[in-house]
Design a protein around this motif. Structure first.
Motif, short mmCIF file in Angstrom:
data_model
loop_
_atom_site.label_atom_id
_atom_site.label_comp_id
_atom_site.label_asym_id
_atom_site.label_seq_id
_atom_site.Cartn_x
_atom_site.Cartn_y
_atom_site.Cartn_z
N VAL A 1 4.77 0.42 0.48
CA VAL A 1 5.05 -0.37 1.61
C VAL A 1 4.44 -1.84 1.82
N ARG A 2 4.95 -2.77 2.71
CA ARG A 2 4.53 -3.97 2.88
C ARG A 2 4.73 -4.42 4.22
N LEU A 3 3.79 -4.95 4.85
CA LEU A 3 3.77 -5.61 6.18
C LEU A 3 3.56 -6.95 5.72
N ASP A 4 4.51 -8.18 6.37
CA ASP A 4 4.52 -9.48 6.34
C ASP A 4 3.12 -9.91 7.23
N ALA B 1 11.10 7.37 11.93
CA ALA B 1 10.52 8.55 11.90
C ALA B 1 8.95 8.30 11.89
N VAL B 2 8.52 7.30 10.97
CA VAL B 2 7.10 6.91 10.95
C VAL B 2 6.67 5.46 11.34
N MET B 3 5.67 5.34 12.21
CA MET B 3 5.27 4.11 12.48
C MET B 3 3.96 3.68 11.66
N ILE B 4 4.05 2.59 11.29
CA ILE B 4 2.90 1.99 10.89
C ILE B 4 2.35 0.83 11.62
N VAL B 5 1.10 1.00 11.86
CA VAL B 5 0.30 -0.18 12.85
C VAL B 5 -0.66 -0.78 12.36
N LYS B 6 -0.64 -2.07 12.28
CA LYS B 6 -1.82 -2.79 11.52
C LYS B 6 -2.73 -3.15 12.69
N THR B 7 -4.21 -2.79 12.44
CA THR B 7 -5.30 -3.15 13.40
C THR B 7 -6.15 -4.55 12.80
N ARG B 8 -6.60 -5.11 13.57
CA ARG B 8 -7.31 -6.24 13.16
C ARG B 8 -8.91 -5.77 12.67
N PHE C 1 1.01 -1.22 0.19
CA PHE C 1 0.04 0.21 0.03
C PHE C 1 0.85 1.27 -0.10
N ALA C 2 0.42 2.38 -0.52
CA ALA C 2 0.92 3.72 -0.56
C ALA C 2 0.83 4.19 0.83
N VAL C 3 1.86 5.13 1.26
CA VAL C 3 1.67 6.12 2.48
C VAL C 3 2.15 7.41 1.94
N SER C 4 1.68 8.38 2.57
CA SER C 4 1.99 9.71 2.25
C SER C 4 2.55 10.41 3.67
N ALA C 5 3.40 11.50 3.40
CA ALA C 5 3.94 12.27 4.67
C ALA C 5 4.05 13.72 4.30
N VAL C 6 3.70 14.45 5.01
CA VAL C 6 3.89 16.06 4.86
C VAL C 6 4.93 16.47 5.80
N VAL C 7 6.08 16.94 5.16
CA VAL C 7 7.43 17.04 5.82
C VAL C 7 7.71 18.74 5.91
N GLU D 1 3.38 -4.25 13.08
CA GLU D 1 3.95 -2.84 13.08
C GLU D 1 5.27 -2.83 12.49
N GLY D 2 5.75 -1.60 12.01
CA GLY D 2 7.16 -1.31 11.33
C GLY D 2 7.35 0.05 11.26
N THR D 3 8.44 0.55 11.05
CA THR D 3 8.86 1.75 10.85
C THR D 3 9.49 2.14 9.63
N MET D 4 9.63 3.55 9.36
CA MET D 4 10.40 3.94 8.18
C MET D 4 11.26 4.97 8.66
N ASP D 5 12.32 5.22 8.01
CA ASP D 5 13.23 6.30 8.33
C ASP D 5 13.20 7.55 7.30
N LEU D 6 13.63 8.85 8.22
CA LEU D 6 13.52 10.04 7.39
C LEU D 6 15.00 10.38 7.24
N LYS D 7 15.23 11.19 6.13
CA LYS D 7 16.46 11.50 5.82
C LYS D 7 16.31 12.72 5.26
N ILE D 8 17.04 13.93 5.44
CA ILE D 8 16.96 15.14 5.00
C ILE D 8 18.43 15.82 4.38
N LEU D 9 18.78 16.24 3.19
CA LEU D 9 19.66 16.61 2.68
C LEU D 9 19.31 18.01 2.34
N ALA D 10 20.51 19.01 2.71
CA ALA D 10 20.23 20.70 2.19
C ALA D 10 21.59 21.01 2.21
#
Length: 113
Positions: free
Chosen positions: A78-81, A106-113, A28-34, A86-95
């Motif tokens: 994104v995939r959850l086995d 930085a982002v936690m994804i939690v699966k509910t039943r 599935f797709a995820v979105s984030a505003v940073v 649950e699982g997480t995603m990391d954030l990196k910023i370069l400027a």
């Protein structure tokens, strides 16, 4: 991280995404505003922002207000086995002119039943 959510739904404040068991059965797709700011709170434009983890990845560049929207494309969803709740995603910023910023989990994804 200002807002996060499923790629097809509305974004909510915070850095957690709740996914129903039915949605989590397939990638599935995820979105984030940073929003990227300097130590004084001023926006940083043209920063490269990368979000990756759980097989998914998204990147974009900040606008004049230091804001960017990241959405994982169909080629990097994104995939959850099946037994993963649950699982997480990391954030990196370069400027230019700034130290690189990296935040693990930085982002936690939690699966509910």
């Amino acid at each position: 991280m200002k807002k996060t959510g499923l790629g097809t739904g509305s974004l909510q404040s915070g850095n957690s995404i709740i996914v129903g068991a039915t949605t989590a059965q397939n990638p599935f797709a995820v979105s984030a505003v940073v929003k990227v700011t300097d130590k004084d709170g001023n926006p940083v434009r043209d920063a490269n922002v990368i979000l990756k983890g759980l097989g998914g990845a998204a990147s974009n560049t900040t606008d004049i207000n230091g804001v960017t929207v990241l959405t994982t494309p169909s080629t990097a969803l994104v995939r959850l086995d099946p037994n993963q709740n649950e699982g997480t995603m990391d954030l990196k910023i370069l400027a230019d002119g700034f130290y690189d910023y990296e935040k693990k989990d930085a982002v936690m994804i939690v699966k509910t039943r």
